[in-house]
Write an enzyme that holds these catalytic residues in place. Sequence first.
Site, PDB file in Angstrom:
ATOM      1  N   ASP A  55       0.849  -1.189   0.000  1.00 48.76           N
ATOM      2  CA  ASP A  55       0.000   0.000   0.000  1.00 48.76           C
ATOM      3  C   ASP A  55       0.886   1.240   0.000  1.00 48.76           C
ATOM      4  O   ASP A  55       2.003   1.229   0.532  1.00 48.76           O
ATOM      5  CB  ASP A  55      -0.907   0.010   1.230  1.00 48.76           C
ATOM      6  CG  ASP A  55      -2.133   0.899   1.052  1.00 48.76           C
ATOM      7  OD1 ASP A  55      -3.213   0.368   0.746  1.00 48.76           O
ATOM      8  OD2 ASP A  55      -2.004   2.129   1.188  1.00 48.76           O
TER       9      ASP A  55
ATOM     10  N   ASN B 198      -5.105  -4.542  -6.897  1.00 52.22           N
ATOM     11  CA  ASN B 198      -6.330  -3.872  -6.496  1.00 52.22           C
ATOM     12  C   ASN B 198      -6.167  -2.364  -6.315  1.00 52.22           C
ATOM     13  O   ASN B 198      -7.154  -1.630  -6.346  1.00 52.22           O
ATOM     14  CB  ASN B 198      -6.810  -4.519  -5.181  1.00 52.22           C
ATOM     15  CG  ASN B 198      -7.859  -3.725  -4.469  1.00 52.22           C
ATOM     16  OD1 ASN B 198      -9.004  -3.659  -4.897  1.00 52.22           O
ATOM     17  ND2 ASN B 198      -7.460  -3.103  -3.357  1.00 52.22           N
TER      18      ASN B 198
ATOM     19  N   TYR C 181     -11.345   8.444 -15.018  1.00 54.52           N
ATOM     20  CA  TYR C 181     -11.435   7.199 -14.254  1.00 54.52           C
ATOM     21  C   TYR C 181     -12.013   6.078 -15.116  1.00 54.52           C
ATOM     22  O   TYR C 181     -11.467   4.966 -15.168  1.00 54.52           O
ATOM     23  CB  TYR C 181     -12.310   7.429 -13.018  1.00 54.52           C
ATOM     24  CG  TYR C 181     -12.518   6.206 -12.165  1.00 54.52           C
ATOM     25  CD1 TYR C 181     -11.536   5.773 -11.277  1.00 54.52           C
ATOM     26  CD2 TYR C 181     -13.710   5.478 -12.229  1.00 54.52           C
ATOM     27  CE1 TYR C 181     -11.736   4.653 -10.485  1.00 54.52           C
ATOM     28  CE2 TYR C 181     -13.910   4.357 -11.443  1.00 54.52           C
ATOM     29  CZ  TYR C 181     -12.919   3.948 -10.571  1.00 54.52           C
ATOM     30  OH  TYR C 181     -13.103   2.839  -9.793  1.00 54.52           O
TER      31      TYR C 181
ATOM     32  N   LYS D  32     -10.266   2.479 -16.391  1.00 53.38           N
ATOM     33  CA  LYS D  32     -10.830   1.161 -16.081  1.00 53.38           C
ATOM     34  C   LYS D  32     -11.210   0.400 -17.348  1.00 53.38           C
ATOM     35  O   LYS D  32     -11.097  -0.833 -17.393  1.00 53.38           O
ATOM     36  CB  LYS D  32     -12.030   1.318 -15.149  1.00 53.38           C
ATOM     37  CG  LYS D  32     -11.670   1.909 -13.777  1.00 53.38           C
ATOM     38  CD  LYS D  32     -10.666   1.045 -13.014  1.00 53.38           C
ATOM     39  CE  LYS D  32     -10.425   1.559 -11.609  1.00 53.38           C
ATOM     40  NZ  LYS D  32      -9.537   0.685 -10.805  1.00 53.38           N
TER      41      LYS D  32
ATOM     42  N   THR E  55     -16.471   1.792   0.904  1.00 55.92           N
ATOM     43  CA  THR E  55     -15.061   1.877   1.278  1.00 55.92           C
ATOM     44  C   THR E  55     -14.655   3.334   1.476  1.00 55.92           C
ATOM     45  O   THR E  55     -15.290   4.246   0.928  1.00 55.92           O
ATOM     46  CB  THR E  55     -14.156   1.263   0.191  1.00 55.92           C
ATOM     47  OG1 THR E  55     -14.280   2.029  -1.016  1.00 55.92           O
ATOM     48  CG2 THR E  55     -14.521  -0.187  -0.087  1.00 55.92           C
TER      49      THR E  55
END
Length: 257
Positions: free
Chosen positions: A39, A92, A156, A160, A191
């Site tokens: 991370d 991820n 974005y 993707k 999240t």
Amino acid sequence: MSGQGREGAVALVTGGGSGIGRAASQRLAADGAAVVVADLNGDSAARTVALIEAAGGRALAVVANIAAEADNIHMFDEAERTFGGVDMAFLNAGTLQPYIPLNEVSVELFDRIISVNLRGTFLGVQQALTRLRPGGACVVTASAAGLIGFAEAAAYATSKHGLIGLVKSSAAAFAARSLRINAICPGMVLTPMNGLEGSEAIEDPDKLDYPDYRGGLSAQQVAEVAIFLMSRRAAGLNGQAQLVDAALLSSFPPLAG
């Protein structure tokens, strides 16, 4: 590897410090895998590792900026140095953009989103292709926005869409090395990255509630699909993009309440 295909395996999870990445890391460890939690936020990665170790699992925190090629190499190096290799890579990590009209998207913003979400994941996919052990699998977090347009998040959505193209284009190369690669395409997930709060408690996967798209999915509900795709039970799946949205996009207009 036995059972779910994770006992004794090694998993690398990027963006493992929160949300879907944290849920996946905890579940993989609970199933017996050693987990490398990568991370950008070292404190968040360390917190995930602490949760895993408190439950009796094995994990290692690695600080990594996926937009940097050296960091992608480093996180695989650390996995090999500490645990002997990598069997599963859950790529991820990613970033959102502000919800703004297309004409307000600056070149700098567009480049930043592409650099992290598309270029950064591409670098991870290259490492996974050459460094996963035979029989291994890679899963990439794309988005429902990779399957449709997103008028107020064009950069974005573009990133993707690119990830889905990357996964499909990589499938043959992975198959040639006895590996697999697939993508998940989450809808709205509770999240911190989405500015939403959801429970971080890890539940028995056989007792998860039926999700309602109007309230958003939990991080674990999405993580479970990624975990399945990395397991031997998904051996027949390669180069696929699995929508995980509790039927949000299944009808138009969207499902009525």
